[in-house]
Each structure stands twice: as C-alpha cells, then as structure tokens.
Write an enzyme that holds these catalytic residues in place. Structure first.
Site, short mmCIF file in Angstrom:
data_model
loop_
_atom_site.label_atom_id
_atom_site.label_comp_id
_atom_site.label_asym_id
_atom_site.label_seq_id
_atom_site.Cartn_x
_atom_site.Cartn_y
_atom_site.Cartn_z
N SER A 132 0.88 -1.33 -0.06
CA SER A 132 0.03 -0.13 -0.05
C SER A 132 0.93 1.29 -0.16
CB SER A 132 -0.97 -0.03 1.16
OG SER A 132 -1.59 1.19 1.57
N HIS A 154 -1.50 -1.50 -4.00
CA HIS A 154 -2.77 -0.78 -3.43
C HIS A 154 -2.95 0.58 -2.97
CE1 HIS A 154 -6.33 -1.49 -0.71
NE2 HIS A 154 -5.60 -0.39 0.22
N ASP A 171 -4.70 3.86 -1.80
CA ASP A 171 -5.61 4.42 -1.15
C ASP A 171 -6.03 5.72 -1.42
OD1 ASP A 171 -5.97 2.26 1.00
OD2 ASP A 171 -3.77 2.62 1.12
N MET A 223 -8.51 8.90 -0.61
CA MET A 223 -9.21 9.34 0.34
C MET A 223 -9.74 10.86 0.25
SD MET A 223 -6.89 8.21 3.90
CE MET A 223 -6.05 6.54 3.76
N HIS A 279 -8.58 1.63 -3.75
CA HIS A 279 -9.41 1.60 -2.27
C HIS A 279 -10.13 2.86 -2.26
CE1 HIS A 279 -9.41 0.95 2.32
NE2 HIS A 279 -10.46 1.11 1.67
N MET A 322 -11.97 5.37 -0.68
CA MET A 322 -12.47 5.73 0.85
C MET A 322 -13.08 7.30 0.72
SD MET A 322 -9.16 4.21 3.40
CE MET A 322 -8.23 4.28 1.71
N MET A 345 -11.64 -4.49 6.19
CA MET A 345 -10.61 -3.47 7.06
C MET A 345 -10.53 -4.13 8.31
SD MET A 345 -9.96 -1.29 4.96
CE MET A 345 -8.86 -0.26 6.15
N PHE A 358 -5.81 5.93 7.87
CA PHE A 358 -4.26 6.14 8.35
C PHE A 358 -3.56 4.78 8.37
CE2 PHE A 358 -6.75 9.34 10.42
CZ PHE A 358 -6.35 10.48 9.91
N GLY A 410 -0.16 2.48 9.97
CA GLY A 410 0.33 2.27 11.05
C GLY A 410 -0.45 2.04 12.37
N ASP A 427 -6.72 -5.44 4.90
CA ASP A 427 -5.78 -4.27 5.07
C ASP A 427 -5.95 -3.66 6.16
OD1 ASP A 427 -5.24 -1.73 4.40
OD2 ASP A 427 -6.86 -0.96 3.08
N GLY A 479 -2.73 -3.08 9.64
CA GLY A 479 -1.99 -3.69 10.70
C GLY A 479 -1.61 -4.95 10.25
C1 DX5 Z 1 -5.74 2.55 5.73
C2 DX5 Z 1 -5.56 2.12 4.35
C3 DX5 Z 1 -4.45 1.07 4.19
C4 DX5 Z 1 -3.15 1.61 4.94
C5 DX5 Z 1 -2.68 0.57 5.73
O1 DX5 Z 1 -6.92 3.25 5.66
O2 DX5 Z 1 -6.60 1.64 3.75
O3 DX5 Z 1 -4.35 0.36 3.02
O4 DX5 Z 1 -2.09 1.83 4.14
O5 DX5 Z 1 -1.70 0.62 6.46
P1 DX5 Z 1 -0.71 -0.27 7.27
O6 DX5 Z 1 -0.38 -1.53 6.78
O7 DX5 Z 1 0.15 0.23 7.86
O8 DX5 Z 1 -1.81 -0.59 8.51
ZN ZN Z 2 -6.44 0.60 1.78
#
Ligand code: DX5
Ligand code: ZN
Length: 235
Positions: free
Chosen positions: A7, A32, A34, A36, A65, A67, A136, A142, A144, A174, A176
């Site tokens: 990602s 991937h 993201d 937003m 993805h 969002m 999810m 975010f 991390g 997706d 953690g």
């Molecule tokens: C969060 C994103 C993820 C994000 C995951 O809203 O959808 O794709 O990059 O990040 P990690 O792998 O650090 O949890």
């Molecule tokens: Zn994502």
C-alpha cells in the site's frame, strides 16, 4: 494463492516510482492505492493524476481502495487513468449494486470493502458480483494502526460463505498486516494481503516485502498440509 499488495500510503511520495518498483522486486503482485477525500475518512490522499503516473512505472494491477463519498462520480476518471481493481465501501454507497455494475462497466474488477463495525452477512446479496471482498482490520484513514483481532472472524465467515454459496470471490485484508499478524490472517483465509507501513516504513521495501511474503507463504503451506492430513490425503 496468497499475494502481497504493497500500500503506497506509507511510501515516500516524492520517490513513488522507485518505491513501487522496489516493492515489486520484493514480490508485491498488485499495488494498493488508497484514495481518501477528507469526508468519508479524516485524511486526504490522491486522485486520478497519481494513478496515471503510477500506470507508467509498473505493469502490476492497480487496486484502488476508494475511501470517498459518492464514488460513482469518480469511477470513469480512475478507469481512464489506468486503475484495474476498484473497491468501494459498503458504508459509502447508497446504491451499492449500481456502483458495482458501474465499475464493471468501465472494465475494472469490482470489489466491496467493510469497516470494522460492519457485519459480513450484509454483503450476501452482492457477493456474486464482486472480484474480492476487502475486510478493513483497522478503521480506515491512516497507516500504521494496530490490527483489530475481530477481523479474523470476518475473514473466516467470508471463506465459509464462499463455500456455502459456491462463489469464487477472493478475500483481501487491509490494516495492521505486519510481521506479527500476517500468518494469522492467512490462517483465517485471507489471500490478498495489503501492507503499508510494514513494507515502506522500515527503509527497505524490497527486503520487507520479501520477508512478509515468505511468512505468508509459509503459513499458507502449513494450512494446506494440515488440511491434507485432516482429509487423509497425504499426496
Ligand atoms: C488505511 C488504508 C491502508 C493503509 C494500511 O485506511 O486503507 O491501505 O495503507 O496501512 P498499514 O499496513 O500500515 O496498517
Ligand atoms: Zn487501503
């Protein structure tokens, strides 16, 4: 087959091309992306111009993805920019069935995403329309964040439903997903493994991607041999 989906949210955006190529050398097979909007989630990222630039640096499928609120408004622009897979949130779509049809109409693989508080069974009416379901395992917005363990039940339920309904969607996870959680999600049944900070935050995306993928493949092999033993087929 398990696949690693780096990602780019945690990548260095000033060196995005190099970062993506390093993750690809480490075994990433889908990128991937993201998207937003600052409304559906409390963060802002990128739009079609970045997807268009990514399209020029990799041949891997781009998994967008979304969002965002009103994703229908952007389906065509992302398809034109070169997106291959598009997942939309159950929570963001007023007419989810129509949105999935629109995505397919524009030549992308349609998929649905659920937030940690959304129940898997709500998706039953549209499961036959999707290329994959994205669970999810953190609240979106975010990178991390810590993995939410209940997500494992949702992955297991999706695997069970796929069997019961005779469908073939793939199961993506997706949030953690890192060295300490990747085997757990594979054992639960996830096949498309998104990892952001675990790939890009350590300074060596190629090596970190490779190590994550190896851990996932080992877990998948263990599961396969366990199920062969359980069914008495050791060949
Ligand atoms: C969060 C994103 C993820 C994000 C995951 O809203 O959808 O794709 O990059 O990040 P990690 O792998 O650090 O949890
Ligand atoms: Zn994502």
């Amino acid at each position: 087959m398990v696949e690693l989906l780096p990602s780019i949210l945690s990548a260095d955006f000033a060196r995005l091309g190099e970062e993506v190529q390093a993750a690809e050398r480490g075994g990433g097979t889908v990128i991937h992306v993201d998207v937003m909007d600052g409304h559906f989630v409390p963060n802002l990222t990128l739009g079609p111009p970045v997807v268009k630039s990514l399209r020029r640096v990799t041949h891997l499928p781009l998994d967008c993805h979304m969002m965002i609120e009103n994703p229908d408004d952007f389906v065509e622009a992302f398809a034109d920019a070169g997106a291959n897979w598009m997942s939309v949130h159950y929570e963001a779509c007023r007419h989810l069935h129509r949105t999935l049809e629109l995505i397919a109409h524009h030549g992308m693989q349609p998929a649905v995403v659920i937030n940690p508080a959304t129940e898997v069974d709500l998706l039953i009416p549209i499961l036959g329309m999707v290329h994959h379901v994205l669970v999810m395992s953190v609240n979106p917005g975010f990178g991390g964040q810590s993995f939410i363990p209940y997500s494992l039940n949702k992955i297991r339920r999706l695997k069970e439903l796929r069997q019961e309904l005779g469908l073939s969607y793939r199961i993506e996870v997706d949030g953690g997903v890192a060295h300490d959680t990747i085997a757990l999600v594979v054992e639960a049944g996830a096949e498309l493994l998104v990892a952001g900070s675990a790939v890009f935050s350590g300074g060596n995306p190629e090596q970190d991607a490779r190590e994550l993928l190896e851990a996932a493949q080992l877990a998948a092999e263990r599961m396969e041999s366990d199920s062969r033993i359980a069914t008495g087929n050791q060949s």
